[in-house]
Every structure is written in C-alpha cells, then in structure tokens.
Design a protein around this motif. Structure first.
Motif, mmCIF file in Angstrom:
data_model
loop_
_atom_site.group_PDB
_atom_site.id
_atom_site.type_symbol
_atom_site.label_atom_id
_atom_site.label_comp_id
_atom_site.label_asym_id
_atom_site.label_seq_id
_atom_site.Cartn_x
_atom_site.Cartn_y
_atom_site.Cartn_z
ATOM 1 N N MET A 180 -1.849 -3.299 1.771
ATOM 2 C CA MET A 180 -0.222 -4.587 2.178
ATOM 3 C C MET A 180 0.874 -3.781 2.333
ATOM 4 O O MET A 180 1.806 -4.803 3.421
ATOM 5 C CB MET A 180 -0.783 -5.002 1.547
ATOM 6 N N LYS A 181 1.681 -2.819 1.811
ATOM 7 C CA LYS A 181 2.395 -2.684 1.187
ATOM 8 C C LYS A 181 3.089 -2.074 2.776
ATOM 9 O O LYS A 181 4.528 -1.787 3.023
ATOM 10 C CB LYS A 181 2.770 -1.641 -0.045
ATOM 11 N N ARG A 182 2.584 -1.766 3.767
ATOM 12 C CA ARG A 182 2.583 -1.130 4.862
ATOM 13 C C ARG A 182 2.844 -1.642 5.970
ATOM 14 O O ARG A 182 3.737 -1.892 6.902
ATOM 15 C CB ARG A 182 1.310 -0.132 5.610
ATOM 16 N N ASP A 183 3.102 -2.964 5.492
ATOM 17 C CA ASP A 183 2.987 -4.085 6.560
ATOM 18 C C ASP A 183 3.440 -5.094 5.520
ATOM 19 O O ASP A 183 4.629 -5.824 6.122
ATOM 20 C CB ASP A 183 1.837 -5.034 6.615
ATOM 21 N N LEU A 184 3.939 -4.933 4.428
ATOM 22 C CA LEU A 184 4.756 -6.512 3.658
ATOM 23 C C LEU A 184 5.244 -5.647 2.062
ATOM 24 O O LEU A 184 5.266 -4.431 1.867
ATOM 25 C CB LEU A 184 3.471 -7.235 2.800
#
Lengths: 498, 498
Positions: free
Chosen positions: A437-441
């Motif tokens: 998720m951290k890659r996107d948000l």
C-alpha cells in the motif's frame, strides 16, 4: 446492473443455491442473536433450530440434482472468472461435506458439545483432568476427520485446508521456522532497548462503559462505518464480526471497565473484518463468491486495521482529543502515552492478551502441539507439560496453572484443530499489504488526516472486490503479485519496535 | 418429563415436523430482528431470505410423505387429546396451504408488497387515489382467496376462519349487532354522566425515554416477566410480541415522548401476549400445539392485562409512586388522575388511539366494509365515502381527511381481510375471563398488592396450558364452560364507566 453470471448452467446452480444462501443467512442471524440478545434459557430451542438448519443446508448442498449441475459446470469450457469461482467454491463445499459420514458428524457434534461444557468446568476450577478425556476424544476425531478428508503428506494438511484453502503443513512450518529464528532475537532486543515499554499506567485506569461507547462510535464514524445503514456495533462476551449479506454486517465489542486499549483495538479489529464484507462486489449478492475467501485473508484485514492503523503513532494522535473529551483521567496523558500504551511488548501467558510481537509464538506453540497430536500419538495427558515446556522455550515464561496454559482457548473443545495458523497468516499478511500500500499511498498521512477513503479504496481494489473468486494463494498473486512472505512482518516489527 | 406423545405415527410426524418448526423459529428471529435491529439497507437480503424460508416451510408441510402420515393419523382411534391436537393443527395448515395455487401466492405477495408501498405514499400525501387501484386488486385477491378456501354461507366465512378457526360471519354479525345496540346508548350516557373525562392534562406532559423505560421495567418486574432469562423488552415502531419458542419470548414498546399512558398500556398489552406463550406446557415444545391457539384468544390475554389490570384503579394506585419517582411533573397529579387519564372515553378517528368503549365501533365499521367488498361488489373508489358515513353513524364524527379515515390501517395493504374482528373478540373475551376469574379470586386485591401470581396461575390453568390442543370454541368450553358472550363486556363497561 448486468449479471456477471451468464452461463445457463451456472445460473441454474445459483437459482437452486438461493435456498442454501437463505438458510445460511438465517443461521448467521440466529448465531448473532444468540451472542448479543438471547435470554439465557432460550439456548435449548435455539440449539435445536440451529442443528436442524445445518442438516437442511447440508441436504440441499448434497442433493443429487445439485451435485450433478456442479459436476456438469466443472467441465464447461469458457466460463468467466466469476462463474468458475462459483463452481470452485461449491465443488469444494460438496467435497468437504461428502467426506464425513453422518454418524461421524453426529459424534463430532455430541462430543464437542459435551467437551465444551467440560472445558468450561475445567477452566473454572483450573482442573485439567476434567477436560483430559474429552481432549483425547477430540484428538481421535481430528485424526479421523483428516482421514476422511484425505491428504498427501500428513494428516494436518487436511485440517489446515479446511480453514485455509490450499495451505499445507510444510508452508506453515517454513513460515514459523523463519519467524522463530528471526523473532526470538528480535524480541530480546526489543525488551532490552526499551523503545516501547512492557507496561503502562493507562492499563490500570478504569472507565465507564458510556465513555468508551462514545469513543468507539467516534472512531467508527471517522472510518466511515455505515452504522444503522448497513452495519451495527453491539456488545458480546467475545468480540466478533458477522455478515448477513453485503448490506447487513455487524461487529461487536466488549467493555471490561479498565485497560481501554482492549475495547478500542477490538472494535478496530472487527471493523477490518466488517469492511472486507461491506466492500464486496454487489453483483455477487446471493452467490457463494460473495464474502471473504478464507480465515487467513480475513484476519489480514482485521489485523491491518488493528496493527497498522490502530497501533500507529498517527492514530494515537488522532484519537487523543476524543479520549480527552470522554475519559477524565486522560488529562494526565499525552498522545505519546497512548502510542506507547497501544504498543507495549511483553511476554504473556494468554494469547488474546498478547502484543503484536509475541502473539505469533503463541500460535507457533499451538501449531507444534496440534501437529504432534495428529502425527506422534501424543495423548491429552502429555499436553500440559509439552505446552509449558514450549512456552518456556519460546517466551521464557512457564505457566503456573492450567488456566494460564493449556486451558485458555476454547478452540479444541469446539473440535477445531488446524485453525490457529490462520491467525499468524493474517498478522503477516497485514504487514505485507501495508508495504504494498505504501508504494501507492502515504498511509501515515491519510491516518493523520482521518482520511480513510484512499486506504479503504486500496483494500477494496486489491483484496475485497475479488470476493471468493480465487483461492487465497491466487488472490495474493492477483492482488500483490507474490505469495505470503514473513519478511514484511519482520521488517515492520524492526521499524516499529527497534 | 414423560412425553405426552406416545402414538408411533404422531411421533414420526413430530420428528419430521421439527424442521418446519426450526424454519418457523428462524423466520420469527429474522422478523423480530428486522423490526428491532436491522440496518435499513439490509432489507433486500432479508426479504429474499424470508421469501425462500416461506417456500421451504411450505414445501416440507406439503411433502407427500408428510401429508400421508397426517392423513393416516386422522383415522387412528384412541389418540390422546395432545396427539389429536397435533393432527388437527397440521391437517388444518395443510388444507389451507394446499388451497392456494403457487401462482396465486406469488401474485398475492407481489401485489401486497407494491400495495404497501403505495399505501405508505398515499398516507404520506393524504391522497387515496394512489392506493385505490391497489385496493381494488386486494379486494379481488380476497374474493379469490375465499373461493380457493371454500365456504358454506358466504365468502367472508372463509377469510374469518383463517384468522380465527371456526368463526363464522353470522356469529360476528350477531356479536356486533348486540354490541351496536347496547353500546351506542351506553356511550352517550358515559359522555353525559362524565364519570370519566374526555381528556386529561396528563396527555400533554412530555417525558424523556429513560424515565418511562424505568417505569416499564418496574411494572414488568412486578408482573414477574422473566427479563433476560426467558424474555426481552425492546423498542420498535409498532409494539408487538413474538415467540421463538416457549423459553424465548420478546415484546416491544414505543416511546413517543408524550402521553405516557401509551407506552405503559402498550407494554402491559404485549406482556399479556407474552405471558400466554411463556406459560405454555413445556411438554409441547417443538410441536405444533405449543403456542396460542388463535388471534382472538391471544388478544383476550393482551386485553385482559391492558383493560382489566392496566386500567384498574388499583393499578393506577400501584404505579403512582414509581411514576412520581421518574416523572417530575407527577408531583401535580394524584393516583385518581392516573386512573382517569387511563380511562378517558371520547370518539376518535383513529382506531389505535381509541378508548375501550369506542374501540369496538372501529372494528364494526371495518367488518361492515370488508363484508361489502366480498359480497356486494363494492369498489375501492366507493370505500372512503362508505367509511365516513359509517363513522358518522357509529361515533357521530366525520373524518376530514383520508388519513383520519380509510388510510389509517396497514392491514388491507398487507392483503389482510377478515382479521379485524379478532380484535373485538379479544376485547370481549377479556371481560368474560375477568368475571369468571372473580368467582375464584379477589382480582382487585391481588392487583393492589402487586400479587400477580394467582392471576397468572388462573390464566395458565384456564387458558394457557391448553396451547393449541383444541380450536378456540372448544377451548372456551373447557375453560369457562360457555361460548363467547358480549354481555360480560357490556356489564364491565357499565360498572366501570357509569
């Protein structure tokens, strides 16, 4: 809304499935009501009703015309992924249902109902001998269940697969051997370095139920939980989530009157389960692919909200004001206190009281013991000692009573063997989803701003929208392009606690 | 506890009946949850589940093997009264179920569901034309239902019998012609003499919900209602009672925030229904003779508690202190005020707001109109005028809107024609039971002492313990040795209000 089910055979299957769905809906409502509302002497009639509905549902699932339709559909070429999902889920249910002869199911039901009573008695008086003969019968039943289901490598595989489709003992062993190797020294370092405490004065602060009700409702409102519209929050002895469909999902929490972290993290945890069900694709309604695919994936969603969101520094800061408004004693505590209180790490005898780091050791212990029961002819009488030895080996503490040890969980009394590993799978996957998720948000920023929409949308896109179309392993490939990997969790523990 | 069912065929019937019982249990839980708890968007899935369960239950009832067993049992000599009761109830259910072709039931279900929406719209905008075409379809359905069921004298007999086994139009007519003749002059005298008022300042006093919750709980506790053990009290838009068995009976009440008499008398009324179910013979559990026998007898129990107990002077005195503790405005009112407030008599447009005396005129009006619909080719468009004329004839008041007149009740929108008379039957029987009880008990003294045990024991002995063994008329013979007689009610009205 156009139906995703176009094939005639699948459509006929779904038409016939609708009564099985309806019985399941009723069973869920009856189960929820039993935990939340039922006057205590209602139990006899409720149990009989639930028993009859189970038999009914089973009968409809195994009706020759229904089984034939599913068989027929299995060989149809060109079904779309939704249709294939329906066929896979039903085929699997039929296979599992057909494995057990009726007299075995009856025995299972009788033994577990008496074993549960014996376990309650044993726990109350801290007397393992009251439960021991029942545990032997349950070990025997678990072995026979594995034989009925069939397996390739070892009996435990058969039981694991019932709870987590396609999961094998070898995989669980690999996962735990990695965890044990890495987490043991990590736990020592965490305790030494003391970045998070082993206890906190907030544990002892007492609260009135109404205070925490307001806090829980405030949090759920920030999460966008559709209370009264498609969802409820109630109270029960053990918090749980149940879904009666996509549009009626209910969670419960508990109020002990002290250690308020528990009610908050319970509520946040159950919210994670609920969100998975609430964000199902409505086109799957009334079909067997609507709903979470497995216990492990489900637990990944609850653990994501509990550990990643609920235990974050940003969440502690976010809720500090509302805690202050409702809990008089909060005047003495900072957001940092809340954060530390939510992130204490210390070995504990009780699984459900455990922190994020030591929790997996509790599961590993149960995994080892369950496997021994099935493979090595271990008897119930040997288990308390094995339990205590393993607890000492893993966490360096030795239970001084059965209640602190082998009598703490209800699972075995219910005949549930092979379930525990899904708890760890969920915990590990939560961290894995988090790093993806951290890659996107910017996850932390969204939490800080109480802007949970993007997080929920990501989970819907990556996990929820698939319902039960694909088995868990395929779901992971579609979702994040890789399989379960404990490294993410270990990395998360290091970043958080060192 | 030895079974009262010894005959082998009856025992086999009951074994097979158990799944029908379980489906009924589930339907009741689902229905209760829908009114009390369900988040609003849960309605779609809940309706589908309820529909499927109805079809299922019907299928099991009409399974050839089951029907054959019941047929076989009908011709067995020497069944005991319990066994004969089981056979009678099931034979009747099978006969009614088989009367309607599936396409008729489907049409009924579709029309009533749309008619209910149309009625809600019509009521909201006081526009009868929105409901009129649906009412015509419902009249048509009622006629066809009567034809399917069959009758001797007139179609309305068939519908009456569905709600009150064995009741005929002729009997209802006789009952109402007596009531009309006697009650009309009585009502005039009551209004003239003014022994009870037409209004009371307590009607306008506003209350907080928590205040009245405490009062209701206090009253139920005095009644010995087994809250949390075998019973619940909840809140719903329209108060009702439901039983999931003998050991789980639930009532609801409502809190409007003013005119507190309503919430008390609702609670007391529903308690009467609940007591009937709670005092069933446990040996009947899971069988079709457990539970109240008919709507009229059921209503007699609720009206007994509402009218005879709840509206008595002794009850007003009994609750005056607890009202004083919880309602600040009560400082200005005496027990006599409470008594007068609970016993006001005045013509009102709305049935559910009506007092004990005028209530029966509302039912008579509906009886006349329903009979015209079936016999005289009356169309929906004629009904508002007929309603208003009859209201003027009976109570001397003429509705100025549809909402005050024909649009007030939901019953017809639900397709329910022939139900209303059971309300009057219950009201009359309550008084009849009262005078019989007085021969054995000093009823008023028991109420004054909050000593409800003897009253409950009497009702159990005379009514409740029979469950559904005998049809209502036979029950009355066994119980009080006579048939329904309106004279008791008329006597009660005279003694109370003149």
């Amino acid at each position: 809304m156009e139906s995703v089910f176009q094939n005639e055979t699948v459509r006929e299957i779904l038409t016939r499935y609708r009564r099985i769905w309806a019985i399941g809906h009723a069973q869920s409502v009856l189960g929820w009501d039993m935990e939340v509302n039922m006057p205590k002497e209602g139990i006899l009639e409720r149990s009989v009703a639930q028993g009859e509905l189970s038999v009914l549902s089973q009968e409809f699932l195994l009706k020759p015309e229904f089984v034939e339709l599913v068989e027929k559909a299995k060989s149809i070429e060109g079904l779309n992924e939704y249709e294939r999902g329906v066929v896979r889920v039903l085929d699997r249910s039929i296979r599992i249902s057909r494995s057990f002869p009726p007299e075995f199911l009856r025995e299972m039901s009788e033994v577990t109902s008496q074993a549960t009573k014996a376990w309650e008695e044993a726990k109350k008086s801290d007397d393992f001998s009251k439960f021991e003969p029942w545990l032997d019968r349950i070990i025997d039943l678990a072995k026979r269940a594995a034989d009925y289901l069939g397996y390739e490598d070892e009996p435990y595989d058969a039981l694991l697969d019932m709870f987590e489709e396609g999961l094998t003992t070898r995989e669980v062993e690999r996962m735990f051997s990695k965890l044990e190797k890495e987490l043991k020294p990590l736990l020592e370092r965490i305790m030494e370095e003391g970045k998070v405490p082993q206890s906190h004065p907030l544990e002892k602060e007492r609260y009135e139920r109404e205070w925490m009700e307001k806090v829980n409702l405030w949090i759920l409102q920030k999460f966008g939980y559709p209370l009264g519209i498609r969802a409820r929050l109630d109270v029960s002895a053990h918090p749980f989530t149940t879904e009666f469909g996509i549009r009626d999902v209910r969670i419960t929490t508990r109020y002990e009157g002290y250690d308020f972290r528990r009610t908050i993290l319970s509520t946040v945890h159950e919210f994670g389960h609920a969100l998975y069900e609430l964000q199902q694709d409505e086109r799957f309604m009334f079909s067997p692919i609507a709903g979470g695919v497995s216990l492990g994936i489900h637990e990944s969603q609850s653990r994501f909200w509990e550990n990643i969101v609920g235990r974050s520094r940003e969440f502690a800061e976010l809720i500090h004001p509302v805690l202050g408004e409702n809990l008089p004693f909060m005047a003495d505590y900072t957001p940092e206190d809340v954060y530390l209180y939510f992130n204490m790490v210390r070995p504990d005898f009780i699984r459900t009281e455990s922190d994020v780091v030591t929790y997996n050791f509790h599961i590993l212990l149960r995994f080892k013991l369950e496997r021994m029961m099935l493979n090595e002819g271990v008897k119930a009488k040997d288990l308390p000692e094995l339990w205590n030895d393993e607890m000492e080996n893993l966490l360096g503490i030795r239970p001084k009573s059965y209640v602190e040890g082998i009598l703490q969980d209800i699972h075995w009394a219910h005949g549930t063997v092979g379930y525990f590993p899904t708890y760890s799978i969920g915990t590990l996957l939560a961290a894995q989803f988090y790093y993806h998720m951290k890659r996107d948000l910017n996850v932390e920023e969204h939490i800080a701003n109480a802007d949970f929409g993007p997080i929920k949308a990501w989970l819907r896109e990556k996990v929820h929208r698939y319902g039960s179309i694909s088995p868990p392993k395929e779901l992971l490939k579609k979702s994040i392009g890789e399989e379960l990997n404990p490294d993410y969790f270990i990395r998360w523990v290091k970043e958080r606690y060192l």
